[in-house]
Design a protein around this motif. Structure first.
Motif, PDB file in Angstrom:
ATOM      1  N   HIS A 111      -4.421   8.707 -13.214  1.00 40.92           N
ATOM      2  CA  HIS A 111      -5.027   8.084 -12.024  1.00 40.92           C
ATOM      3  C   HIS A 111      -4.058   8.225 -10.849  1.00 40.92           C
ATOM      4  CE1 HIS A 111      -7.697   5.078 -10.002  1.00 40.92           C
ATOM      5  NE2 HIS A 111      -6.592   4.889  -9.299  1.00 40.92           N
ATOM      6  N   ARG A 112      -4.464   8.879  -9.802  1.00 37.35           N
ATOM      7  CA  ARG A 112      -3.580   9.106  -8.664  1.00 37.35           C
ATOM      8  C   ARG A 112      -3.515   7.867  -7.783  1.00 37.35           C
ATOM      9  NH1 ARG A 112      -2.917  14.329  -4.804  1.00 37.35           N
ATOM     10  NH2 ARG A 112      -1.318  14.686  -6.369  1.00 37.35           N
ATOM     11  N   LEU A 113      -2.302   7.426  -7.496  1.00 41.05           N
ATOM     12  CA  LEU A 113      -2.085   6.300  -6.601  1.00 41.05           C
ATOM     13  C   LEU A 113      -1.615   6.805  -5.246  1.00 41.05           C
ATOM     14  CD1 LEU A 113      -0.286   3.670  -8.870  1.00 41.05           C
ATOM     15  CD2 LEU A 113      -2.646   3.643  -8.070  1.00 41.05           C
ATOM     16  N   TYR A 114      -2.022   6.066  -4.210  1.00 41.63           N
ATOM     17  CA  TYR A 114      -1.611   6.399  -2.853  1.00 41.63           C
ATOM     18  C   TYR A 114      -0.745   5.286  -2.274  1.00 41.63           C
ATOM     19  CZ  TYR A 114      -5.011  10.178  -2.987  1.00 41.63           C
ATOM     20  OH  TYR A 114      -5.701  11.322  -3.331  1.00 41.63           O
ATOM     21  N   ALA A 115       0.140   5.683  -1.396  1.00 39.57           N
ATOM     22  CA  ALA A 115       0.968   4.746  -0.650  1.00 39.57           C
ATOM     23  C   ALA A 115       0.771   5.028   0.841  1.00 39.57           C
ATOM     24  CB  ALA A 115       2.429   4.900  -1.043  1.00 39.57           C
ATOM     25  N   TYR A 116       1.316   4.133   1.659  1.00 33.72           N
ATOM     26  CA  TYR A 116       1.199   4.302   3.112  1.00 33.72           C
ATOM     27  C   TYR A 116       2.603   4.289   3.695  1.00 33.72           C
ATOM     28  CZ  TYR A 116      -0.300   3.441   7.939  1.00 33.72           C
ATOM     29  OH  TYR A 116      -0.528   3.531   9.276  1.00 33.72           O
ATOM     30  N   LEU A 117       2.915   5.285   4.514  1.00 27.68           N
ATOM     31  CA  LEU A 117       4.219   5.361   5.172  1.00 27.68           C
ATOM     32  C   LEU A 117       4.044   5.842   6.597  1.00 27.68           C
ATOM     33  CD1 LEU A 117       7.332   5.334   5.218  1.00 27.68           C
ATOM     34  CD2 LEU A 117       7.282   7.647   4.241  1.00 27.68           C
ATOM     35  N   ASN A 118       4.313   4.943   7.544  1.00 22.60           N
ATOM     36  CA  ASN A 118       4.345   5.331   8.962  1.00 22.60           C
ATOM     37  C   ASN A 118       3.144   6.164   9.397  1.00 22.60           C
ATOM     38  OD1 ASN A 118       6.816   4.037   9.024  1.00 22.60           O
ATOM     39  ND2 ASN A 118       8.010   5.926   8.889  1.00 22.60           N
ATOM     40  N   LYS A 170      -1.471 -10.447  -4.277  1.00 21.72           N
ATOM     41  CA  LYS A 170      -2.355  -9.942  -5.319  1.00 21.72           C
ATOM     42  C   LYS A 170      -3.676  -9.433  -4.742  1.00 21.72           C
ATOM     43  CE  LYS A 170      -2.500 -13.620  -7.889  1.00 21.72           C
ATOM     44  NZ  LYS A 170      -2.753 -14.581  -8.991  1.00 21.72           N
ATOM     45  N   VAL A 171      -4.229  -8.474  -5.462  1.00 20.38           N
ATOM     46  CA  VAL A 171      -5.613  -8.054  -5.254  1.00 20.38           C
ATOM     47  C   VAL A 171      -6.365  -8.445  -6.514  1.00 20.38           C
ATOM     48  CG1 VAL A 171      -7.176  -6.103  -4.959  1.00 20.38           C
ATOM     49  CG2 VAL A 171      -4.989  -6.143  -3.745  1.00 20.38           C
ATOM     50  N   GLN A 172      -7.440  -9.197  -6.354  1.00 21.24           N
ATOM     51  CA  GLN A 172      -8.224  -9.651  -7.506  1.00 21.24           C
ATOM     52  C   GLN A 172      -9.689  -9.325  -7.252  1.00 21.24           C
ATOM     53  OE1 GLN A 172      -7.181 -13.552  -9.061  1.00 21.24           O
ATOM     54  NE2 GLN A 172      -9.303 -13.976  -9.594  1.00 21.24           N
ATOM     55  N   THR A 220       0.855  -7.575 -13.985  1.00 22.35           N
ATOM     56  CA  THR A 220       0.715  -8.319 -15.229  1.00 22.35           C
ATOM     57  C   THR A 220       1.029  -9.788 -14.976  1.00 22.35           C
ATOM     58  OG1 THR A 220       1.370  -6.399 -16.548  1.00 22.35           O
ATOM     59  CG2 THR A 220       1.493  -8.557 -17.606  1.00 22.35           C
ATOM     60  N   LEU A 221       0.099 -10.674 -15.286  1.00 24.00           N
ATOM     61  CA  LEU A 221       0.294 -12.114 -15.134  1.00 24.00           C
ATOM     62  C   LEU A 221       0.794 -12.703 -16.452  1.00 24.00           C
ATOM     63  CD1 LEU A 221      -2.987 -12.921 -13.186  1.00 24.00           C
ATOM     64  CD2 LEU A 221      -0.692 -12.732 -12.223  1.00 24.00           C
ATOM     65  N   PRO A 222       1.371 -13.893 -16.433  1.00 25.03           N
ATOM     66  CA  PRO A 222       1.830 -14.523 -17.680  1.00 25.03           C
ATOM     67  C   PRO A 222       0.695 -14.650 -18.689  1.00 25.03           C
ATOM     68  CG  PRO A 222       2.682 -15.713 -15.785  1.00 25.03           C
ATOM     69  CD  PRO A 222       1.699 -14.721 -15.247  1.00 25.03           C
ATOM     70  N   SER A 223       1.015 -14.435 -19.950  1.00 29.41           N
ATOM     71  CA  SER A 223       0.018 -14.542 -21.005  1.00 29.41           C
ATOM     72  C   SER A 223      -0.267 -16.005 -21.325  1.00 29.41           C
ATOM     73  CB  SER A 223       0.511 -13.839 -22.265  1.00 29.41           C
ATOM     74  OG  SER A 223       1.650 -14.514 -22.791  1.00 29.41           O
ATOM     75  N   VAL A 233      -6.296  -0.175  -0.621  1.00 35.27           N
ATOM     76  CA  VAL A 233      -6.867  -0.713  -1.858  1.00 35.27           C
ATOM     77  C   VAL A 233      -8.116   0.057  -2.246  1.00 35.27           C
ATOM     78  CG1 VAL A 233      -7.989  -2.749  -2.852  1.00 35.27           C
ATOM     79  CG2 VAL A 233      -5.852  -3.002  -1.568  1.00 35.27           C
ATOM     80  N   GLN A 234      -8.935   0.401  -1.273  1.00 35.52           N
ATOM     81  CA  GLN A 234     -10.140   1.186  -1.555  1.00 35.52           C
ATOM     82  C   GLN A 234      -9.788   2.574  -2.086  1.00 35.52           C
ATOM     83  OE1 GLN A 234     -12.047   1.007   2.282  1.00 35.52           O
ATOM     84  NE2 GLN A 234     -13.191  -0.864   1.785  1.00 35.52           N
ATOM     85  N   MET A 235      -8.773   3.203  -1.517  1.00 33.66           N
ATOM     86  CA  MET A 235      -8.371   4.539  -1.950  1.00 33.66           C
ATOM     87  C   MET A 235      -7.833   4.528  -3.374  1.00 33.66           C
ATOM     88  SD  MET A 235      -6.493   6.046   1.481  1.00 33.66           S
ATOM     89  CE  MET A 235      -6.032   7.573   0.665  1.00 33.66           C
ATOM     90  N   ASN A 236      -7.086   3.493  -3.720  1.00 29.69           N
ATOM     91  CA  ASN A 236      -6.463   3.441  -5.042  1.00 29.69           C
ATOM     92  C   ASN A 236      -7.442   3.026  -6.136  1.00 29.69           C
ATOM     93  OD1 ASN A 236      -3.820   4.335  -4.571  1.00 29.69           O
ATOM     94  ND2 ASN A 236      -3.247   2.366  -3.696  1.00 29.69           N
ATOM     95  N   GLY A 237      -8.454   2.267  -5.785  1.00 36.00           N
ATOM     96  CA  GLY A 237      -9.481   1.920  -6.754  1.00 36.00           C
ATOM     97  C   GLY A 237      -8.984   1.088  -7.927  1.00 36.00           C
ATOM     98  N   ILE A 238      -7.998   0.221  -7.695  1.00 34.92           N
ATOM     99  CA  ILE A 238      -7.516  -0.691  -8.736  1.00 34.92           C
ATOM    100  C   ILE A 238      -7.919  -2.104  -8.319  1.00 34.92           C
ATOM    101  CG2 ILE A 238      -5.546  -1.424 -10.125  1.00 34.92           C
ATOM    102  CD1 ILE A 238      -4.010   0.950  -9.053  1.00 34.92           C
ATOM    103  N   PRO A 239      -8.953  -2.679  -8.905  1.00 33.48           N
ATOM    104  CA  PRO A 239      -9.473  -3.968  -8.425  1.00 33.48           C
ATOM    105  C   PRO A 239      -8.525  -5.143  -8.649  1.00 33.48           C
ATOM    106  CG  PRO A 239     -10.582  -3.292 -10.441  1.00 33.48           C
ATOM    107  CD  PRO A 239      -9.763  -2.134 -10.011  1.00 33.48           C
ATOM    108  N   ASP A 240      -7.662  -5.050  -9.661  1.00 32.09           N
ATOM    109  CA  ASP A 240      -6.713  -6.134  -9.936  1.00 32.09           C
ATOM    110  C   ASP A 240      -5.310  -5.539  -9.942  1.00 32.09           C
ATOM    111  OD1 ASP A 240      -8.682  -8.261 -10.444  1.00 32.09           O
ATOM    112  OD2 ASP A 240      -9.191  -7.063 -12.194  1.00 32.09           O
ATOM    113  N   ALA A 241      -4.512  -5.908  -8.955  1.00 29.94           N
ATOM    114  CA  ALA A 241      -3.210  -5.267  -8.791  1.00 29.94           C
ATOM    115  C   ALA A 241      -2.348  -6.093  -7.850  1.00 29.94           C
ATOM    116  CB  ALA A 241      -3.386  -3.850  -8.255  1.00 29.94           C
ATOM    117  N   GLY A 242      -1.161  -5.571  -7.573  1.00 33.46           N
ATOM    118  CA  GLY A 242      -0.279  -6.174  -6.588  1.00 33.46           C
ATOM    119  C   GLY A 242      -0.051  -5.202  -5.449  1.00 33.46           C
TER     120      GLY A 242
END
Length: 281
Positions: free
Chosen positions: A5-12, A41-43, A121-124, A83-92
């Motif tokens: 799964h390709r992740l994107y970042a943002y820089l300048n 968080k993104v939930q 990852t949240l506490p179990s 967040v839309q580009m990365n498509g990970i609904p639950d993340a930081g």
């Protein structure tokens, strides 16, 4: 999330593949450890309490003399797109603002803004049910009101924390308790009063939410907290974005209260989870 799964970042001003996102070695974050960050968080695809985190991010930048190149609304729009580009609904999501590419390795330059999204990852349930052990260490962070990238002492103490079978380290100065490297500290008095240190601490967003939730049911106090107060406490817990509320059952080898997660702590955790879930609806 799959390994491909390709992740994107943002820089300048650019959205880039994460693996292609770099800073030059002249950046003051590398040369001198100068910069700030924030993390939320993104939930369910929803940016949780994002206005509070952006307000703190801008406040930290102001305290460190770092101009943020966007308004809060512009930055929020960029975060939503990331967040839309990365498509990970639950993340930081981490926002970093550095001292920039310094010509002499000391003077600040135009800041570099980096935005990253990563799995979270949240506490179990088992960890919450068991609680954690912590140790203490004498130290006060510089510019405690700013969320800087300087975690020198906390990282240096990792091996000591592990050697003592603990989970984290609680800072204090002359017996006056402040905070953890990445979390805020709370205790519960014998009469169920909820107390958190008032000075030399980063004002956590989860801390803020817990104070508001606790005030609906319990007496709440922001005040000086000493090591002696902990010795007589009924309960203790830490709060943060990634930990929510995590019960503390032992400090420096001595049990807190009955040495088990307490009723007030677990009650507030349930309230916090419900508050977070309402944000997503």
């Amino acid at each position: 999330m799959s390994s491909n799964h390709r992740l994107y970042a943002y820089l300048n001003d650019e959205f880039l593949p994460l693996e292609s996102t770099y800073l030059h070695v002249s950046d003051l974050s590398i040369q001198r450890g100068y910069g700030i960050f924030d993390f939320f968080k993104v939930q369910g695809g929803h940016l949780m309490f994002v206005d509070d985190y952006l307000n703190r991010f801008f406040s930290s930048a102001l305290l460190m003399g770092l101009p943020v190149p966007y308004s809060e609304q512009e930055l929020k729009d960029i975060l939503v797109r990331l967040v839309q580009m990365n498509g990970i609904p639950d993340a930081g999501v981490k926002m970093i603002l550095t001292g920039g590419y310094s010509e002499n390795g000391y003077d600040p330059a135009a800041p570099n803004l980096i935005l990253l999204q990563q799995p979270l990852t949240l506490p179990s349930e088992a960890q919450v049910a068991t609680g954690i052990k912590i140790i203490t260490h004498e130290y006060v962070r510089e510019l405690a009101a700013a969320k800087t990238i300087n975690y020198l002492v906390g990282i240096k103490l990792i091996q000591q924390v592990k050697a003592k079978g603990a989970h984290d380290v609680l800072y204090h100065h002359n017996g006056l308790v402040t905070e953890f490297p990445r979390s805020n500290f709370f205790l519960v008095r014998q009469d169920d009063t909820v107390v958190t240190p008032a000075r030399e601490v980063l004002k956590g967003i989860t801390r803020k939410n817990v104070l508001e939730l606790a005030a609906k049911k319990y007496q709440v106090v922001e005040a000086d907290v000493t090591l002696e107060d902990i010795a007589t406490a009924k309960e203790a817990f830490m709060t943060s974005t990634t930990k929510r509320i995590l019960p503390i059952i032992e400090i420096d080898g001595k049990p807190v209260g009955k040495g088990a997660p307490g009723a007030v702590t677990l009650d507030l955790l349930q309230d916090l989870v419900e508050l977070e879930n309402r944000q997503v609806v």
